[in-house]
Design an enzyme around this catalytic site. Structure first.
Site, PDB file in Angstrom:
ATOM      1  CB  CYS A 103      -4.477  -7.145  -3.173  1.00  0.00           C
ATOM      2  SG  CYS A 103      -3.557  -5.786  -2.771  1.00  0.00           S
ATOM      3  N   GLY A 122       0.911  -1.021  -0.119  1.00  0.00           N
ATOM      4  CA  GLY A 122      -0.005  -0.080   0.045  1.00  0.00           C
ATOM      5  C   GLY A 122       0.902   1.190   0.137  1.00  0.00           C
ATOM      6  CB  THR A 168      -2.861  -1.989  -2.737  1.00  0.00           C
ATOM      7  OG1 THR A 168      -3.382  -1.460  -1.510  1.00  0.00           O
ATOM      8  CG2 THR A 168      -1.786  -1.049  -2.988  1.00  0.00           C
ATOM      9  CB  CYS A 172      -7.325  -2.388   2.799  1.00  0.00           C
ATOM     10  SG  CYS A 172      -5.911  -3.470   2.999  1.00  0.00           S
ATOM     11  CB  THR A 173      -8.473  -7.864   1.138  1.00  0.00           C
ATOM     12  OG1 THR A 173      -7.219  -7.838   0.927  1.00  0.00           O
ATOM     13  CG2 THR A 173      -9.433  -7.555  -0.140  1.00  0.00           C
TER      14      THR A 173
HETATM   15  N1  DGL Z   1      -4.942  -6.311   1.345  1.00  0.00           N
HETATM   16  C1  DGL Z   1      -4.293  -5.121   0.412  1.00  0.00           C
HETATM   17  C2  DGL Z   1      -5.528  -4.212  -0.124  1.00  0.00           C
HETATM   18  O1  DGL Z   1      -6.781  -4.746  -0.313  1.00  0.00           O
HETATM   19  C3  DGL Z   1      -3.104  -4.714   1.233  1.00  0.00           C
HETATM   20  C4  DGL Z   1      -2.467  -3.808   0.752  1.00  0.00           C
HETATM   21  C5  DGL Z   1      -0.994  -3.754   1.427  1.00  0.00           C
HETATM   22  O2  DGL Z   1      -0.321  -4.747   1.307  1.00  0.00           O
HETATM   23  O3  DGL Z   1      -0.688  -2.870   1.866  1.00  0.00           O
HETATM   24  O4  DGL Z   1      -5.063  -3.222  -0.334  1.00  0.00           O
END
Ligand code: DGL
Length: 271
Positions: free
Chosen positions: A71, A41, A73, A190-191
């Site tokens: 994800c 992110g 991002t 964000c997941t």
């Molecule tokens: N799970 C990712 C998302 O949905 C996380 C991102 C990250 O690694 O910062 O954005």
């Protein structure tokens, strides 16, 4: 034929995978978490795109005809370029889907006040993907965003239940709600964030609805496979789940078990 690939920078995509596997248990799945390079992110477009493409290509090489970027991002920063530029190198039977569009498609149904908040990584917020996508489907809905740069590190490091997490959970929610008193729904964009749902709920006024993406994305994927029968034919159905990480597989297996709710075996891959 091959498994459906599910990708995330780390553990967060498991919140989406859990719902997909619940809704469609018959398919084979490979989950790939790029834990060694998480969080994504805070990284630049070029880096997020490069890392995401490497993971997608690895899942293709493992036989997946379809990859879901679980994800936000990666969906915000890399999906379009991969779809428009990189997929051409593969047979037309390869597809990559994201999580932002399916969420934007249904968001209007959640808000009475037509004011929706988005909590997401800096990358997702700066990309403006949510305001742009929501505008396409619900031009009357106003989108307010707040970046939460410290939430993913808290979750990836297993600190999200610690007292230290409270300060940052409260801070970002407060900053989002300070933008408008009309917000009646907040997307956990964000997941990773559903993993600390209890804490987020505790600092969010009770009249505000918190929206998780897992079920939304699972519904959308099911409809996609119904609409694209040719792709459904390419997705094998022996109900297997395989997990890979770019980090240490033993540590990851413990965490995956915690988040996924079942014992799993995790393999390591280098990218
Ligand atoms: N799970 C990712 C998302 O949905 C996380 C991102 C990250 O690694 O910062 O954005």
């Amino acid at each position: 034929m091959g498994p459906i690939g599910i990708f995330d920078s780390g553990y967060g995509g498991l919140t989406v995978f859990r719902e997909i596997a619940k809704k469609m248990p018959q398919y084979d799945y490979i989950y790939l978490g790029d834990n060694a390079r998480a969080p994504y992110g805070i990284r630049s477009f070029e880096v997020i795109y490069k890392y995401t493409l490497e993971c997608v290509e690895r899942l293709f090489a493992m036989g997946c005809p379809l990859v879901v970027l679980a994800c936000n991002t990666a969906s915000a920063k890399a999906l379009r370029t991969i779809q428009q530029r990189d997929l051409a190198r593969y047979s037309p039977q390869h597809r990559v889907l994201g999580v932002i569009r399916p969420t934007a498609e249904v968001i209007g149904a959640y808000s009475q006040t037509r004011s929706v908040g988005i909590l997401a990584t800096t990358g997702t917020v700066v990309s403006a993907s949510y305001p742009l996508e929501v505008e396409k489907f619900f031009p009357d809905v106003k989108v307010y965003q707040e970046a939460c740069p410290l939430w993913v590190p808290l979750i990836e490091n297993g600190e999200f239940n610690s007292p230290g997490a409270d300060y940052f959970v409260q801070k970002y929610i407060h900053q989002l709600l300070a933008q408008s008193d009309q917000i009646d729904s907040i997307v956990l964009g964000c997941t990773h964030y559903p993993l600390m749902m209890d804490k987020i709920r505790a600092y969010t006024p009770p009249h505000i609805r918190l929206i998780e993406q897992g079920e939304i994305v699972a519904n959308s994927l099911q409809k996609y496979l119904e609409r694209h029968g040719w792709m459904d034919q390419l997705c094998s159905k022996n109900a297997t789940r395989t997990f890979y990480t770019t980090e240490n597989e033993v540590n990851t297996a413990d965490k995956v078990e915690l988040f996924f709710g079942a014992a799993v075996k995790v393999g390591h891959i280098d990218l």
